[in-house]
Each structure stands twice: as C-alpha cells, then as structure tokens.
Design a protein around this motif. Sequence first.
Motif, PDB file in Angstrom:
ATOM      1  N   ASN A 183      43.474  34.876  41.146  1.00 17.90           N
ATOM      2  CA  ASN A 183      44.630  33.758  40.972  1.00 17.90           C
ATOM      3  C   ASN A 183      44.597  32.855  41.832  1.00 17.90           C
ATOM      4  OD1 ASN A 183      45.410  35.166  38.768  1.00 17.90           O
ATOM      5  ND2 ASN A 183      46.861  36.595  40.016  1.00 17.90           N
ATOM      6  N   LEU A 184      43.904  32.905  42.954  1.00 16.58           N
ATOM      7  CA  LEU A 184      44.095  31.723  44.184  1.00 16.58           C
ATOM      8  C   LEU A 184      42.888  30.656  43.907  1.00 16.58           C
ATOM      9  CD1 LEU A 184      44.652  33.902  47.390  1.00 16.58           C
ATOM     10  CD2 LEU A 184      46.268  32.468  46.064  1.00 16.58           C
ATOM     11  N   LEU A 185      42.168  30.941  42.996  1.00 13.70           N
ATOM     12  CA  LEU A 185      41.090  30.129  42.674  1.00 13.70           C
ATOM     13  C   LEU A 185      41.367  28.977  41.787  1.00 13.70           C
ATOM     14  CD1 LEU A 185      37.923  32.656  41.938  1.00 13.70           C
ATOM     15  CD2 LEU A 185      38.345  31.181  44.015  1.00 13.70           C
ATOM     16  N   ASN A 186      40.915  27.768  41.973  1.00 11.08           N
ATOM     17  CA  ASN A 186      41.017  26.865  41.086  1.00 11.08           C
ATOM     18  C   ASN A 186      40.326  26.948  39.732  1.00 11.08           C
ATOM     19  OD1 ASN A 186      42.768  24.953  42.382  1.00 11.08           O
ATOM     20  ND2 ASN A 186      41.048  24.235  43.666  1.00 11.08           N
ATOM     21  N   GLU A 187      40.519  26.031  38.877  1.00 11.95           N
ATOM     22  CA  GLU A 187      39.979  26.345  37.514  1.00 11.95           C
ATOM     23  C   GLU A 187      38.557  26.440  37.551  1.00 11.95           C
ATOM     24  OE1 GLU A 187      40.315  23.580  33.621  1.00 11.95           O
ATOM     25  OE2 GLU A 187      42.112  23.765  34.846  1.00 11.95           O
ATOM     26  N   GLU A 188      37.765  26.117  38.269  1.00  5.29           N
ATOM     27  CA  GLU A 188      36.328  26.143  38.486  1.00  5.29           C
ATOM     28  C   GLU A 188      35.940  26.845  39.704  1.00  5.29           C
ATOM     29  OE1 GLU A 188      34.098  22.632  36.654  1.00  5.29           O
ATOM     30  OE2 GLU A 188      34.664  23.817  34.997  1.00  5.29           O
ATOM     31  N   GLY A 189      36.869  27.457  40.353  1.00  2.73           N
ATOM     32  CA  GLY A 189      36.608  28.129  41.561  1.00  2.73           C
ATOM     33  C   GLY A 189      35.376  29.170  41.714  1.00  2.73           C
ATOM     34  N   VAL A 190      35.081  29.441  42.826  1.00  2.00           N
ATOM     35  CA  VAL A 190      34.044  30.580  42.918  1.00  2.00           C
ATOM     36  C   VAL A 190      34.577  31.433  44.266  1.00  2.00           C
ATOM     37  CG1 VAL A 190      31.618  30.799  43.802  1.00  2.00           C
ATOM     38  CG2 VAL A 190      32.324  28.901  42.429  1.00  2.00           C
ATOM     39  N   PHE A 191      34.173  32.837  43.731  1.00  2.00           N
ATOM     40  CA  PHE A 191      34.563  33.836  44.551  1.00  2.00           C
ATOM     41  C   PHE A 191      33.140  34.284  45.052  1.00  2.00           C
ATOM     42  CE2 PHE A 191      35.232  38.664  45.198  1.00  2.00           C
ATOM     43  CZ  PHE A 191      35.708  38.442  46.622  1.00  2.00           C
ATOM     44  N   ILE A 192      32.744  34.890  46.226  1.00  2.00           N
ATOM     45  CA  ILE A 192      31.778  35.350  46.792  1.00  2.00           C
ATOM     46  C   ILE A 192      32.248  36.430  47.748  1.00  2.00           C
ATOM     47  CG2 ILE A 192      29.434  35.025  48.221  1.00  2.00           C
ATOM     48  CD1 ILE A 192      30.552  32.049  48.519  1.00  2.00           C
ATOM     49  N   TRP A 193      31.530  37.543  47.349  1.00  2.00           N
ATOM     50  CA  TRP A 193      31.649  38.981  48.076  1.00  2.00           C
ATOM     51  C   TRP A 193      30.416  39.585  48.514  1.00  2.00           C
ATOM     52  CZ3 TRP A 193      32.543  44.227  45.624  1.00  2.00           C
ATOM     53  CH2 TRP A 193      33.307  45.283  46.803  1.00  2.00           C
ATOM     54  N   ASN A 194      30.432  39.479  49.852  1.00  2.00           N
ATOM     55  CA  ASN A 194      29.223  40.227  50.634  1.00  2.00           C
ATOM     56  C   ASN A 194      29.681  41.728  50.672  1.00  2.00           C
ATOM     57  OD1 ASN A 194      26.964  40.999  52.311  1.00  2.00           O
ATOM     58  ND2 ASN A 194      28.050  40.201  54.022  1.00  2.00           N
ATOM     59  N   PHE A 228      27.785  39.191  45.794  1.00  2.00           N
ATOM     60  CA  PHE A 228      28.335  38.875  44.287  1.00  2.00           C
ATOM     61  C   PHE A 228      28.741  37.349  44.368  1.00  2.00           C
ATOM     62  CE2 PHE A 228      28.696  43.614  44.370  1.00  2.00           C
ATOM     63  CZ  PHE A 228      28.345  43.745  43.470  1.00  2.00           C
ATOM     64  N   ILE A 229      28.474  36.775  43.523  1.00  2.00           N
ATOM     65  CA  ILE A 229      29.075  35.544  43.167  1.00  2.00           C
ATOM     66  C   ILE A 229      29.794  35.288  42.053  1.00  2.00           C
ATOM     67  CG2 ILE A 229      28.792  32.996  43.009  1.00  2.00           C
ATOM     68  CD1 ILE A 229      26.278  33.157  44.827  1.00  2.00           C
ATOM     69  N   CYS A 230      31.039  35.209  41.870  1.00  2.00           N
ATOM     70  CA  CYS A 230      31.952  35.131  40.524  1.00  2.00           C
ATOM     71  C   CYS A 230      32.390  33.690  40.562  1.00  2.00           C
ATOM     72  CB  CYS A 230      33.105  36.190  40.735  1.00  2.00           C
ATOM     73  SG  CYS A 230      32.573  37.818  41.423  1.00  2.00           S
ATOM     74  N   TYR A 231      32.359  33.244  39.111  1.00  2.00           N
ATOM     75  CA  TYR A 231      32.696  31.983  39.081  1.00  2.00           C
ATOM     76  C   TYR A 231      33.633  31.849  37.840  1.00  2.00           C
ATOM     77  CZ  TYR A 231      28.601  31.446  35.599  1.00  2.00           C
ATOM     78  OH  TYR A 231      28.024  31.639  34.541  1.00  2.00           O
ATOM     79  N   GLN A 232      34.605  30.909  37.690  1.00  2.00           N
ATOM     80  CA  GLN A 232      35.411  30.587  36.734  1.00  2.00           C
ATOM     81  C   GLN A 232      34.921  29.761  35.728  1.00  2.00           C
ATOM     82  OE1 GLN A 232      37.833  32.962  37.729  1.00  2.00           O
ATOM     83  NE2 GLN A 232      39.686  31.474  37.651  1.00  2.00           N
ATOM     84  N   GLY A 233      35.483  29.480  34.435  1.00  2.00           N
ATOM     85  CA  GLY A 233      34.979  28.679  33.346  1.00  2.00           C
ATOM     86  C   GLY A 233      34.035  29.370  32.585  1.00  2.00           C
TER      87      GLY A 233
END
Length: 284
Positions: A183-194, A228-233
């Motif tokens: 919910n804190l990511l912008n429309e095309e935001g990316v989340f990375i988890w090591n 892990f790289i998770c992306y929106q859109g």
Amino acid sequence: MLFKVGMCFYFLVVATVQSATPTILYSKQSPFGLIEVVATAEPGVLKICENRVYDAMHSIFKQGDPTYLGLLYAPLVTTSFCFSQKLEKVLLLGLGAGDFLSYMMKYFPDAQVDAVEINPVMINIVKKFREKDMAKAPNYLCEDGFKYIDKATKKYDLIFCDMYFGKPTISKKYNGLFKKLKNLLNEEGVFIWNAYFNFIPRVVAEDMLKSFENIVAAITTDGLNIVFICYQGPAKSKEELEKIAKDIQSKYNFRYSLTDQLQKFKLITPADHETWAAKFPVLE
Ligand SMILES: C[S@@+](CC[C@H](N)C(=O)[O-])C[C@H]1O[C@@H](n2cnc3c(N)ncnc32)[C@H](O)[C@@H]1O
C-alpha cells in the motif's frame, strides 16, 4: 553472537578480507552490542563487526568507492532498477552500512531516501565513513522499521527491506507487513526483500509470495539468501525486461551490469509459490 562466518550473508568475503591483528578504526557500544569498524587486508575495505567477533561482519564497504558491493546479495538488489520507472522516493528498511544506498546515490543522486535503521551506531558509521562518498545524505530515521511501517502514509517508488539481527525473525513481527508495504508503493513501485533463508519462518515467505502479483527472485551463489523483487503494474515479459536492462545499462553504465544481474532471476508464478516457500524453515 551475531553473524557468524558461514551462517549469514554478511560473511561472504571474510576469507579475503580478514586480517590477523585487527585494526579498529571506530568502536562504540550500541543498544545491540559493541559495534566496531575494522580495517581489512584489502586497502580501503572496512568491515563492521560486533562484540569483538572479527571473523564475522555486519557489512563490508570500500571508502572512496561508493559502487563497491562486497556481499553477494547486493549486486542482485540493483536489478530492481529494471523495474522502477522512476527513483524519486526511496525507503530503506535496515540501513546497515548503507551499501545499497551508496551505490544507488551514485547513479540516482536526486533520489530522496528515507533510511530507517534501529541501531543509532550504524547511522553514525554511515555518517562518519560513507556520507562523503554520497551526493547527498538520506533522511535518517532511527527507529524500528516495523513500527515505522505501521504509521507510514508516504508513497515510495522503491522500498528495500533488509532488517536483520543475528538470529531468526519471529513471524509475528511480519504480520501484515507485506500488505502494508504494498500500500505504500506508487502505482509502478518496486519492493525488494533480501530474505535470509535461515532466519525467515516459512509462513513469512508464504505471506510475501501471496501479497504481490509480479515477483522475480534470485538465489545467491552460496545458497544463503534469496533476493525477491516485486513490482506493480502489468507483468513484464522476459524479452521486455532484457531490452529494459540493456537500455538502462547503456544509459547509466552501472558497475554491476544489469543485463548480467537480470539473467540470475527467475519469474515466480503462483504455481511456484509452494516450491519457493518450502526453501524456508518452519519456525515460530
Ligand atoms: C544486513 S544490514 C542491512 C544492509 C543494507 N541493506 C546495506 O545495503 O548495507 C541489516 C540492518 O538491519 C538493522 N535492523 C535490524 N532490525 C531492524 C528493525 N526492526 N528496524 C530497523 N532496522 C533494523 C540492523 O541494525 C542492521 O543494520
């Protein structure tokens, strides 16, 4: 004891940088133990050790060389640049010695970075040893990243979560975390988890996998971490990503080639979730 050799991703370069008689450049008691910056045999390369355990380290960096990434997981994290359309607002959860921060700021000096780090001594170390190699300092937030996420409302283009101590994480801490991060990511935001296999309970990995639609992942060559790289859109095809990596690489000339890093990643479909989750131990 934190971060023993062979136990954790922090120690991947120990064999090459360890010195017999350590030279201590900085030493300070923190709420989480004695933290020291220690010289290594390699000129300019420093490691951060805790409680006088010198065959283990929190982080490793090279002064005057902001794009040096000494740990195996770190170049994989840079693959996130293929997925983010812009890098204006960035959130780092777990700053450490600022390895990723320093690299990113070299190529994206205009990024506004909120760096959340629970240990004030780690922040001091970044200020003292690393800031001079950065175009500008991040916004340091000395607090618990889990609590920060509970109250955060600001939207980010990129969020990198890498919050660890030298013991397995309690799954309760991660309750609802990924949903909140999404919910804190912008429309095309990316989340990375090591994600460090040994410290992450399987239920936490399962929760992450079901929280994001588009996920790619790579395992470090020592088999200790998954990035892990998770992306929106909309989902991006392999060909599309290869073209993006090639184009961005030629624009920025990154030290760790994006095209090389991208090749290490696999697309994770919902059918693969169980297999990936099974790599993590069943912990409390
Ligand atoms: C592996 S280091 C992060 C390295 C960082 N990714 C980099 O690029 O250098 C993990 C850091 O997470 C911090 N940490 C652990 N638990 C935390 C929490 N709950 N909130 C914020 N930081 C935390 C530790 O103090 C440590 O500095």
